[in-house]
Design a protein around this motif. Structure first.
Motif, mmCIF file in Angstrom:
data_model
loop_
_atom_site.group_PDB
_atom_site.id
_atom_site.type_symbol
_atom_site.label_atom_id
_atom_site.label_comp_id
_atom_site.label_asym_id
_atom_site.label_seq_id
_atom_site.Cartn_x
_atom_site.Cartn_y
_atom_site.Cartn_z
ATOM 1 N N VAL A 235 8.039 -26.356 5.081
ATOM 2 C CA VAL A 235 8.777 -25.949 3.891
ATOM 3 C C VAL A 235 10.262 -26.128 4.193
ATOM 4 N N LYS A 236 10.930 -26.852 3.322
ATOM 5 C CA LYS A 236 12.362 -27.110 3.478
ATOM 6 C C LYS A 236 13.083 -26.307 2.407
ATOM 7 N N ILE A 237 13.837 -25.317 2.844
ATOM 8 C CA ILE A 237 14.368 -24.290 1.951
ATOM 9 C C ILE A 237 15.887 -24.282 1.992
ATOM 10 N N GLY A 238 16.534 -24.156 0.818
ATOM 11 C CA GLY A 238 17.954 -23.855 0.846
ATOM 12 C C GLY A 238 18.806 -24.443 -0.253
ATOM 13 N N VAL A 275 12.186 -25.642 7.641
ATOM 14 C CA VAL A 275 13.297 -26.585 7.820
ATOM 15 C C VAL A 275 14.464 -26.116 6.961
ATOM 16 N N SER A 276 15.611 -25.950 7.569
ATOM 17 C CA SER A 276 16.797 -25.543 6.816
ATOM 18 C C SER A 276 17.479 -26.758 6.202
ATOM 19 N N PRO A 277 18.496 -26.569 5.361
ATOM 20 C CA PRO A 277 19.092 -27.690 4.628
ATOM 21 C C PRO A 277 19.795 -28.695 5.536
ATOM 22 N N ILE A 323 22.360 -19.535 4.703
ATOM 23 C CA ILE A 323 20.911 -19.734 4.644
ATOM 24 C C ILE A 323 20.368 -20.204 5.985
ATOM 25 N N ARG A 324 21.054 -21.120 6.648
ATOM 26 C CA ARG A 324 20.567 -21.571 7.969
ATOM 27 C C ARG A 324 20.495 -20.414 8.953
ATOM 28 N N ASP A 325 21.551 -19.598 8.981
ATOM 29 C CA ASP A 325 21.552 -18.464 9.911
ATOM 30 C C ASP A 325 20.404 -17.513 9.603
#
Length: 394
Positions: A235-238, A275-277, A323-325
């Motif tokens: 899942v790629k979120i952000g 997965v982050s942006p 969001i990544r943090d």
């Protein structure tokens, strides 16, 4: 072109299709859906309806000796008022694992969206035909990938030799969810979106739930993924959470937990990658929403700009850095009890080192060259060596 050979019409059935979660019989034929009917009914939004019906990753798969293949299809092409015309969708024909030919369909419907008002105009059109010939008469595995950027109704499949469903090759199934970048954005064709490229390099079967504008931690998407058989999940979120200005940090963190909890209900031990942006300079430190910038339309360019104020981060507004943090923290917290949960910083797919060479053309979406780079990097980091989806690690 051989026009004298009598062609065989093969019924279009679920056994010939991969990558779709639902099939709808229409007055014209068969419409693949990437969300099941129950999910579609829970939020009948025009954006969701448009993107989930664009068959990114969906392909006809069969075995045949045919040298000629024809597909009648009714496309729905999306245009945006005031923006440059979008390119036609491309059908990719893959034979025995190699891209053999490409074509596009004529005719079809046109959906024109006004991004400033949200109004939609629909103009109907006729069925078109894509044809491939000169393919030889040997037995072969054929994959006909549908355009990722056009709604598609499959009307008829014709060949000059019988068709049968392709045998199961024992490949693992990778289920992926993300934003328009995962959907395909500006990739050159269906097999060159970054998830399709990564799947090819990783030797897996792709189910792509990349939904343009729709990676919003929706519970109906999580339930659809929960109920879909898969060997690998990501899942790629952000970016959509930020550019829609959908929620604050207080809502985001529980929503991430809830989405992952739902996935684990159906896939308790499946390798699951968050997965982050990727890098997106306009939203690294500036909250959303995003808005179209029409100032370059005279030169045929449309871009986006961030409308938020960096000072609003103190009130919980989200940026990509925030969001990544938070995703990193959430995954580390959960991984203490979930040894099959992993995190990938999206900047490892496209980051600071790439911006100068391959800038985002509209400040939001990667181009075709960047899709290729992202697909190769994802395969190298995730499917290879000690990556979370490496074959010997599953």
């Amino acid at each position: 072109m051989d026009t004298g050979t009598e062609l065989i019409t093969t019924p279009l059935t679920a056994g010939l299709l991969r990558g779709a979660l639902d099939l709808e019989r229409t007055e014209h034929g068969l419409r693949p859906h990437r969300l099941p009917a129950r999910a579609r009914a829970q939020y009948p939004d025009g954006q969701v309806a448009m993107t989930e019906a664009q068959p990114s990753g969906v392909r006809l798969v069969f075995r045949t000796r045919a040298g000629v293949i024809e597909l009648d299809a009714l496309r729905t092409k999306t245009e945006y008022t005031g923006a440059p015309s979008r390119p036609d969708g491309v059908y990719d024909l893959v034979v025995d694992g190699r891209l053999a030919a490409q074509a596009d369909a004529s005719g079809g419907h046109v959906l024109t969206v006004d991004m400033t008002t949200g109004s939609v105009d629909f103009r109907p059109g006729p069925v078109g035909t894509v044809r491939f010939d000169g393919l030889g008469d040997e037995d072969k595995d054929v994959e006909l990938w549908l355009p990722y950027n056009e709604g598609t109704e499959l009307v008829a499949l014709r060949t000059d030799a019988p068709v049968e469903p392709a045998p199961d090759r024992g490949r693992r199934t990778w289920l992926h969810h993300g934003s328009s970048i995962s959907h395909g954005s500006n990739a050159a064709s269906a097999t060159t979106t970054w998830p399709a490229l990564a799947a090819s390099l990783g030797g897996v079967e792709l189910i792509n739930l990349g939904l343009g504008g729709g990676a919003l931690l929706d519970p109906f998407t999580a339930r659809a993924m929960r109920d879909t058989p898969a060997d690998l999940i990501s899942v790629k979120i952000g970016i959509n959470v930020v550019n829609s200005d959908l929620m604050r940090l207080r809502a985001f963190t529980p929503a991430v937990h809830g989405f992952l909890d739902t996935l684990r209900e159906g896939h308790p031990d499946t390798p699951l990658l968050v997965v982050s942006p990727i890098l997106c300079p306009i939203h690294e430190d500036t909250p959303g929403p995003s808005a179209p910038d029409f100032s370059g339309l005279a030169e045929g360019k449309l871009s986006f700009r961030a409308m938020g104020d960096p000072a609003e981060r103190a009130a919980g507004k989200l940026t990509l850095q925030v969001i990544r943090d938070e995703l990193d923290r959430v995954v580390r917290q959960r991984a203490a009890d979930d040894p099959h949960l992993y995190y990938l910083d999206g900047r490892g797919l496209y980051g600071e080192q790439d911006v100068t060479e391959l800038p985002l053309p509209d400040a939001l979406h990667p181009d075709a060259a960047t899709h290729r780079r992202m697909g190769e990097r994802f395969a190298g980091q995730v499917f290879s060596g000690d990556g979370p989806f490496a074959a010997d690690g599953v």
